[in-house]
Design an enzyme around this catalytic site. Structure first.
Site, PDB file in Angstrom:
ATOM      1  N   ASP A 194      -9.373  -0.339   4.729  1.00  0.00           N
ATOM      2  CA  ASP A 194      -8.100  -0.770   5.318  1.00  0.00           C
ATOM      3  C   ASP A 194      -8.313  -1.094   6.787  1.00  0.00           C
ATOM      4  O   ASP A 194      -9.173  -0.509   7.447  1.00  0.00           O
ATOM      5  CB  ASP A 194      -7.081   0.386   5.194  1.00  0.00           C
TER       6      ASP A 194
ATOM      7  N   HIS B 195       0.798  -1.225   0.000  1.00  0.00           N
ATOM      8  CA  HIS B 195       0.000   0.000   0.000  1.00  0.00           C
ATOM      9  C   HIS B 195       0.832   1.275   0.000  1.00  0.00           C
ATOM     10  O   HIS B 195       0.271   2.373  -0.089  1.00  0.00           O
ATOM     11  CB  HIS B 195      -0.974   0.005   1.186  1.00  0.00           C
TER      12      HIS B 195
ATOM     13  N   ASP C 288      -6.309  -6.294   3.469  1.00  0.00           N
ATOM     14  CA  ASP C 288      -6.392  -6.573   4.903  1.00  0.00           C
ATOM     15  C   ASP C 288      -7.562  -5.846   5.574  1.00  0.00           C
ATOM     16  O   ASP C 288      -7.816  -6.032   6.774  1.00  0.00           O
ATOM     17  CB  ASP C 288      -5.068  -6.310   5.615  1.00  0.00           C
TER      18      ASP C 288
ATOM     19  N   GLU D  82      -1.877  -5.150  -1.284  1.00  0.00           N
ATOM     20  CA  GLU D  82      -1.517  -5.966  -0.121  1.00  0.00           C
ATOM     21  C   GLU D  82      -1.971  -7.422  -0.217  1.00  0.00           C
ATOM     22  O   GLU D  82      -1.913  -8.150   0.779  1.00  0.00           O
ATOM     23  CB  GLU D  82      -2.025  -5.347   1.195  1.00  0.00           C
TER      24      GLU D  82
ATOM     25  N   ASP E 253      -7.297  -2.042   0.341  1.00  0.00           N
ATOM     26  CA  ASP E 253      -6.268  -2.871   0.965  1.00  0.00           C
ATOM     27  C   ASP E 253      -6.961  -4.156   1.392  1.00  0.00           C
ATOM     28  O   ASP E 253      -7.918  -4.118   2.181  1.00  0.00           O
ATOM     29  CB  ASP E 253      -5.680  -2.138   2.170  1.00  0.00           C
TER      30      ASP E 253
ATOM     31  N   HIS F  40       4.628   1.099   3.809  1.00  0.00           N
ATOM     32  CA  HIS F  40       3.220   0.846   3.516  1.00  0.00           C
ATOM     33  C   HIS F  40       2.326   1.345   4.659  1.00  0.00           C
ATOM     34  O   HIS F  40       1.100   1.352   4.505  1.00  0.00           O
ATOM     35  CB  HIS F  40       2.956  -0.628   3.198  1.00  0.00           C
TER      36      HIS F  40
ATOM     37  N   HIS G  32      -5.833  -0.387   8.692  1.00  0.00           N
ATOM     38  CA  HIS G  32      -4.877   0.565   9.254  1.00  0.00           C
ATOM     39  C   HIS G  32      -5.111   1.962   8.669  1.00  0.00           C
ATOM     40  O   HIS G  32      -5.547   2.107   7.525  1.00  0.00           O
ATOM     41  CB  HIS G  32      -3.443   0.132   8.934  1.00  0.00           C
TER      42      HIS G  32
ATOM     43  N   ASP H  70      -2.601   4.089   8.116  1.00  0.00           N
ATOM     44  CA  ASP H  70      -1.444   4.390   7.259  1.00  0.00           C
ATOM     45  C   ASP H  70      -1.031   5.858   7.347  1.00  0.00           C
ATOM     46  O   ASP H  70      -0.733   6.505   6.347  1.00  0.00           O
ATOM     47  CB  ASP H  70      -1.734   4.002   5.801  1.00  0.00           C
TER      48      ASP H  70
END
Length: 304
Positions: free
Chosen positions: A125, A98, A230, A273, A228, A142, A127, A129
């Protein structure tokens, strides 16, 4: 006339903690991405993969791991995606990790400025980021793309779009967040980004979350989705390098994508990802493919 989409493989994991995301573009192709999009009536231009530096697998220096390589890959992604937008195509970036969101969204931000378009980014996501060299525990880039897009980071990345910052807080909605590093929490609060974390989704549901995230769009909006993998719960999507339990389930994720599709405004897409080295028989790539089909309008019932 068929809508034209362009696949751009960006096979690198230089920004990630674990190796393997570099194989993501091919895993999506093996899952049947081209054929699925063609069945939905799209003209698909598979541009193949970009070619950039190898992953040196080195420790962080000055707060960053692989900064030189991250800059080069993002420059390549930026140029390729900006070119597709200028040709009137819908670019789909096949990552890769990412960190590439800097290059992708910088290209979209520049295009929107030049075309006088409103920009709305849906960032799916686990996260936020929003790390920087000063607060990151790992140096993995990332975890930094949103911070770079908000002007916090190396100049080669913060100025990639031709303007710094590339984004304002009104342009982005983050959905599915459930893992934020301690140093990020105050930083992202101060940035004023609208975040719909998993508690919010648990309390009000995905439908109301997406209604809020998509509020205020118009025919002049360029809607960019940065997906993403995840974002998904690892029970259904194990093939990512940074799994976080408690993410959206299959139906919640499908509803999210279907509501984006219903707007008719999505004009660019990142899929990042995906890590086949950690997957089970390409199952995560196949789930990602299902969700991408929904993004482009696949539905259970006929729609008049």
């Amino acid at each position: 006339m068929k809508k034209s989409v362009s696949l751009i493989g960006v096979p690198t994991d230089v920004g990630a903690a674990q190796r393997g995301a570099s194989m993501g573009p091919e895993a999506l192709r093996v899952a049947g991405l081209v054929q699925a999009l063609e069945r939905l009536g799209l003209q698909v231009n598979d541009r193949g993969n970009l070619h950039g530096p190898a992953n040196p697998s080195e420790p962080k220096q000055g707060g960053y791991r692989h900064l030189e390589q991250v800059i080069e890959w993002n420059q390549l992604a930026y140029e390729a995606i900006y070119a597709e937008l200028n040709q009137g195509n819908l670019p789909i970036m096949l990552g890769g990790d990412h960190c590439l969101g800097v290059g992708s969204i910088s290209a979209v931000a520049r295009h929107c400025r030049e075309q006088g378009k409103q920009l709305r980014i849906i960032w799916l996501d686990a996260h936020t980021d929003f790390n920087t060299a000063e607060i990151t525990p790992s140096g993995n880039m990332h975890g930094m793309p949103v911070a770079c897009l908000f002007g916090h980071g190396p100049q080669a990345l913060t100025h990639l779009s031709g303007a710094c910052p590339a984004l304002e807080s009104s342009m982005i909605r983050q959905i599915g967040i459930r893992s934020v590093d301690p140093g990020e929490k105050q930083f992202i609060f101060d940035a004023g980004i609208t975040i719909y974390d998993m508690r919010h989704i648990d309390e009000v549901g995905m439908r109301h979350t997406m209604e809020a995230a998509l509020l205020g769009l118009s025919k002049d909006t360029h809607l960019h989705l940065s997906f993403d993998v995840d974002f998904l719960d690892p029970d259904i999507a194990p093939g990512v390098g940074t799994t976080v339990r408690g993410g959206p389930n299959y139906r919640e994720a499908q509803l999210c994508m279907e509501m984006v599709a219903d707007t008719g405004l999505m004009a660019s897409l990142d899929i990042v990802e995906l890590n086949p080295a950690l997957d089970l028989r390409n199952a995560t790539a196949e789930i990602a493919l299902d969700l991408v089909e929904s993004l482009f309008g696949k539905s259970t019932l006929f729609k008049a």
